[in-house]
Design a protein around this motif. Structure first.
Motif, mmCIF file in Angstrom:
data_model
loop_
_atom_site.group_PDB
_atom_site.id
_atom_site.type_symbol
_atom_site.label_atom_id
_atom_site.label_comp_id
_atom_site.label_asym_id
_atom_site.label_seq_id
_atom_site.Cartn_x
_atom_site.Cartn_y
_atom_site.Cartn_z
ATOM 1 N N ASP A 1 -10.291 -1.449 0.630
ATOM 2 C CA ASP A 1 -10.759 -0.604 -0.469
ATOM 3 C C ASP A 1 -9.733 -0.542 -1.593
ATOM 4 O OD1 ASP A 1 -13.052 -0.106 0.938
ATOM 5 O OD2 ASP A 1 -12.454 1.897 1.627
ATOM 6 N N ALA A 2 -8.449 -0.457 -1.222
ATOM 7 C CA ALA A 2 -7.405 -0.371 -2.245
ATOM 8 C C ALA A 2 -7.347 -1.649 -3.087
ATOM 9 C CB ALA A 2 -6.048 -0.114 -1.594
ATOM 10 N N TYR B 1 4.502 0.672 -9.643
ATOM 11 C CA TYR B 1 3.518 -0.270 -10.184
ATOM 12 C C TYR B 1 3.612 -1.550 -9.344
ATOM 13 C CZ TYR B 1 3.812 3.002 -14.062
ATOM 14 O OH TYR B 1 3.813 4.133 -14.830
ATOM 15 N N ALA C 1 2.385 1.718 -3.564
ATOM 16 C CA ALA C 1 1.471 1.844 -4.697
ATOM 17 C C ALA C 1 1.358 3.250 -5.286
ATOM 18 C CB ALA C 1 0.099 1.314 -4.306
ATOM 19 N N PRO C 2 1.381 4.329 -4.501
ATOM 20 C CA PRO C 2 1.230 5.654 -5.116
ATOM 21 C C PRO C 2 2.364 6.054 -6.057
ATOM 22 C CG PRO C 2 0.700 5.741 -2.779
ATOM 23 C CD PRO C 2 1.324 4.410 -3.030
ATOM 24 N N TYR D 1 0.825 -1.201 0.000
ATOM 25 C CA TYR D 1 0.000 0.000 0.000
ATOM 26 C C TYR D 1 0.861 1.253 0.000
ATOM 27 C CZ TYR D 1 -3.641 3.261 1.582
ATOM 28 O OH TYR D 1 -4.523 4.317 1.706
ATOM 29 N N SER E 1 -10.806 -2.106 -5.167
ATOM 30 C CA SER E 1 -10.935 -1.104 -6.240
ATOM 31 C C SER E 1 -9.922 -1.312 -7.356
ATOM 32 C CB SER E 1 -10.759 0.296 -5.662
ATOM 33 O OG SER E 1 -9.409 0.513 -5.250
ATOM 34 N N GLY E 2 -8.913 -2.156 -7.110
ATOM 35 C CA GLY E 2 -7.874 -2.375 -8.118
ATOM 36 C C GLY E 2 -6.710 -1.417 -8.014
ATOM 37 N N ARG E 3 -6.765 -0.469 -7.081
ATOM 38 C CA ARG E 3 -5.623 0.437 -6.912
ATOM 39 C C ARG E 3 -4.398 -0.314 -6.404
ATOM 40 N NH1 ARG E 3 -6.359 3.692 -2.903
ATOM 41 N NH2 ARG E 3 -8.411 2.947 -2.189
ATOM 42 N N LEU E 4 -4.637 -1.416 -5.708
ATOM 43 C CA LEU E 4 -3.565 -2.306 -5.283
ATOM 44 C C LEU E 4 -3.914 -3.703 -5.795
ATOM 45 C CD1 LEU E 4 -1.005 -2.999 -3.746
ATOM 46 C CD2 LEU E 4 -2.346 -3.105 -1.638
ATOM 47 N N ARG F 1 -9.087 0.982 4.650
ATOM 48 C CA ARG F 1 -8.342 1.542 3.513
ATOM 49 C C ARG F 1 -7.651 0.463 2.695
ATOM 50 N NH1 ARG F 1 -2.999 4.501 6.124
ATOM 51 N NH2 ARG F 1 -2.485 2.867 7.643
#
Length: 384
Positions: free
Chosen positions: A244-245, A189, A185-186, A182, A248-251, A241
């Motif tokens: 959710d990450a 990749y 990730a920001p 997490y 949602s596919g953000r992670l 959090r």
């Protein structure tokens, strides 16, 4: 003149070793702590920079010394290091830093001889073998030796700065794996790879931290035999959090890859991906090579029940995963285990061997203390 009684040698000066020293004093034993590092704070200074305890300060202290400040906060890695430093100072016991135990031998007539890397031979009435966080577990996969990228255990990860813009796979299903992925990730990749789904526990329930409920319900004290039936998979403490990450596919999360390639990994579905770095958050194993002369460790696992050796009277363990309860290898739980094993050592010193007799296993499997959570590092040092 009264002869000097041999001390109890405590190997390791982290949270388990310090809790052992406190319990030794409480039971009238004379502890000597051997610690390989420069100061008795365990592995805490070496963990990743953003690490905080998973339990609030009010639930995370060793015996006899609460954390300062707001009891509801989650202390940072550096706060824990400073706390352990103060705890060691307040103990006023013999702590020998930069002193590594390299072998423990049984002595004829009872007791032990502990050899150090300085060439000293220290007689001991009993030995306490502590902790596992100095022995990160790094699994071996096909093609791993040919992989040319950055491969490391999370014990050697510190911050995301060096990974900006890179393709990273973080391996694991426990707290450290999810937190590090997490965090990365920001700016990178990142894919989270695990052998099983990520399972979450709510950090707060009805306005109270989970550890409040573990305390009031007695969940923290459930015996190992029950806990290992109830908790069979790695779990992640989460305020929402992390879930959710992932959802949602953000992670992104994928099933564990099957092999390395020279410049990446081979996923289970047959696809090959170029990867710059792989970080394994796969837990730790007992760090007990120095016990090899006693032959009390079977395939890396100590032969013990509730922290008391089933093969050698006067030898006990602390800081093992699920040693006696869910909290055994955490700041909040190791003190209870320390009191238990030190009572056994005190009885042994008084020639009252009932503690050591009662734990001899009745079945071969009872000699091996294993945890189903070792695979993906469900507990990795920050469990409070």
């Amino acid at each position: 003149m009264t002869a000097q009684v041999d001390p109890v040698i405590i190997i390791g000066g982290g949270q388990s070793g310090l809790a052992a020293a406190r319990a030794a004093l409480d039971t009238g034993l004379r502890p000597v702590v051997l610690h390989a590092g420069a100061e008795p704070v365990g592995s805490w200074p070496d963990y990743y920079d953003s690490l905080t305890l998973f339990s609030p300060a009010g639930y995370s202290a060793l015996p006899s010394m609460p954390f300062d400040g707001d009891p509801d906060r989650y202390p940072h890695r550096d706060e824990v290091t400073a706390y352990l430093r103060r705890y060691a100072d307040a103990l006023a016991v013999d702590i020998r830093t930069r002193t590594r135990a390299i072998a423990v031998h049984a002595r004829a007539g009872g007791g032990y001889l502990v050899r150090t890397d300085a060439g000293d031979e220290l007689p001991a009435a009993g030995v306490v073998a502590t902790g596992s966080f100095g022995n990160p577990y790094l699994p071996t996969l096909p093609g791993q030796s040919e992989y040319g990228g950055d491969l490391r255990h999370v014990a050697d990860y510190h911050c995301p700065d060096a990974y900006d813009g890179k393709r990273i796979v973080v391996v694991g299903a426990g707290n450290s794996a999810v937190q590090v992925a997490y965090e990365l990730a920001p700016s990178a990749y990142v894919t989270l790879a695990a052998r099983e789904p990520i399972r979450f526990l709510p950090q707060r329930i009805r306005g109270q931290d989970l550890h409040h409920w573990l305390r009031v319900t007695g969940g923290d004290r459930l015996p190992r035999a029950i806990i290992t039936r109830l908790v069979r998979h790695a779990t992640v403490l989460d305020t929402g959090r992390y879930r959710d990450a992932i959802t949602s596919g953000r992670l992104p999360r994928r099933d564990m890859f099957t092999a390395f390639t020279p410049d990446g990994v081979l996923w289970r579905d047959g696809t090959v991906e170029q990867v710059d770095a792989v970080i394994f958050a796969t837990g730790y194993r007992p760090d007990l090579d120095y016990l090899a002369p006693l032959a009390t460790v079977d395939r890396g696992v100590p032969q013990q029940v509730d922290g008391i050796s089933t093969t050698h009277p006067g030898l006990v363990y602390l800081g093992l995963e699920f040693q006696r309860s869910f909290a055994s290898n955490t700041l909040r739980g190791v003190g209870r285990d320390a009191a238990h094993v030190m009572a056994a050592l005190a009885a042994h010193a008084d020639r009252r061997p009932r503690f050591f007799r009662q734990v001899r296993p009745t079945a071969p499997g009872a000699q091996r203390s294993t945890s189903p959570l070792h695979v993906d590092g469900a507990t990795d040092g920050a469990g409070g």
